[in-house]
Scaffold this active site. Sequence first.
Site, short mmCIF file in Angstrom:
data_model
loop_
_atom_site.label_atom_id
_atom_site.label_comp_id
_atom_site.label_asym_id
_atom_site.label_seq_id
_atom_site.Cartn_x
_atom_site.Cartn_y
_atom_site.Cartn_z
N ASN A 83 0.80 -1.21 0.00
CA ASN A 83 0.00 0.00 0.00
C ASN A 83 0.84 1.27 0.00
OD1 ASN A 83 -2.53 1.26 -0.04
ND2 ASN A 83 -2.37 1.73 2.11
N ASN A 119 0.12 1.80 5.85
CA ASN A 119 -0.01 3.00 5.02
C ASN A 119 1.30 3.78 5.03
OD1 ASN A 119 -1.88 4.36 3.22
ND2 ASN A 119 -3.46 3.57 4.59
N ASP A 161 -3.49 8.09 6.52
CA ASP A 161 -3.18 7.42 5.25
C ASP A 161 -1.74 7.73 4.87
OD1 ASP A 161 -3.31 6.33 2.58
OD2 ASP A 161 -5.46 6.56 2.64
#
Length: 227
Positions: free
Chosen positions: A43, A97, A143
């Site tokens: 990610n 993240n 994030d």
Amino acid sequence: GTAAKAGGARIGGGKPRACWAEKRGKWRDLLAEGEGKPLFGINDLTTDDLGSVWFGPFGFDIHAGFDFKTKPPAGALFRIDPPGKVTKLAEGVEVTNGLGFSPDRKLLYHCDSQSGVWVYDVRPDRTVSERRLFAKVPEGAPDGMPVDAEGGVWVAVVMGPGEVVRFKPDGTLDRRVKVPAKSVTSVAFGGSDMRDLYAVTVNNTNDRALKGTVFRTRSDIPGLPVP
């Protein structure tokens, strides 16, 4: 997905694996070599001064409609060194993240969208230790993330009020920069003076037809260049 260049080659991440493209253009599946069990995509990642790539894969298939209200199977933190050696550094990361180093490279910050922003001590041999909670965003979930030249940690807030937040090096909340979108997925510094601050979103509350948008503003504090 994510990508980075390292050691004269290119690493491509996303669904489902990390692959290393050498100069001759041949791709190798690095996680299959390094882990030997199912991992479900990268990610986010960052790079260091020695050309290594630090990244986190999911421990579950995020594309299969996972319910984030339940506790997800944990992922991990890995490092890839040229020409493709994979080392697992830590476990217990639920929704991996953003990643970023402190200016002195002695700390590594790691966003876990399920629980907050974590920090590791980086040892001289480039392993990590003492994983601990650094900060929590006021609303929503963390994030993507860069670090600035003063050691401040900027965090994109997804599923929140539409903002990017900055934490001081001691973990205290310093700023909340509003963005016209409810889900900010990434934030980065750029420009000739590293004071351009870019926010990437998956929606746009000012104009829904635009959907995902890249916004830019200016910061009085320059960003820390990523190798």
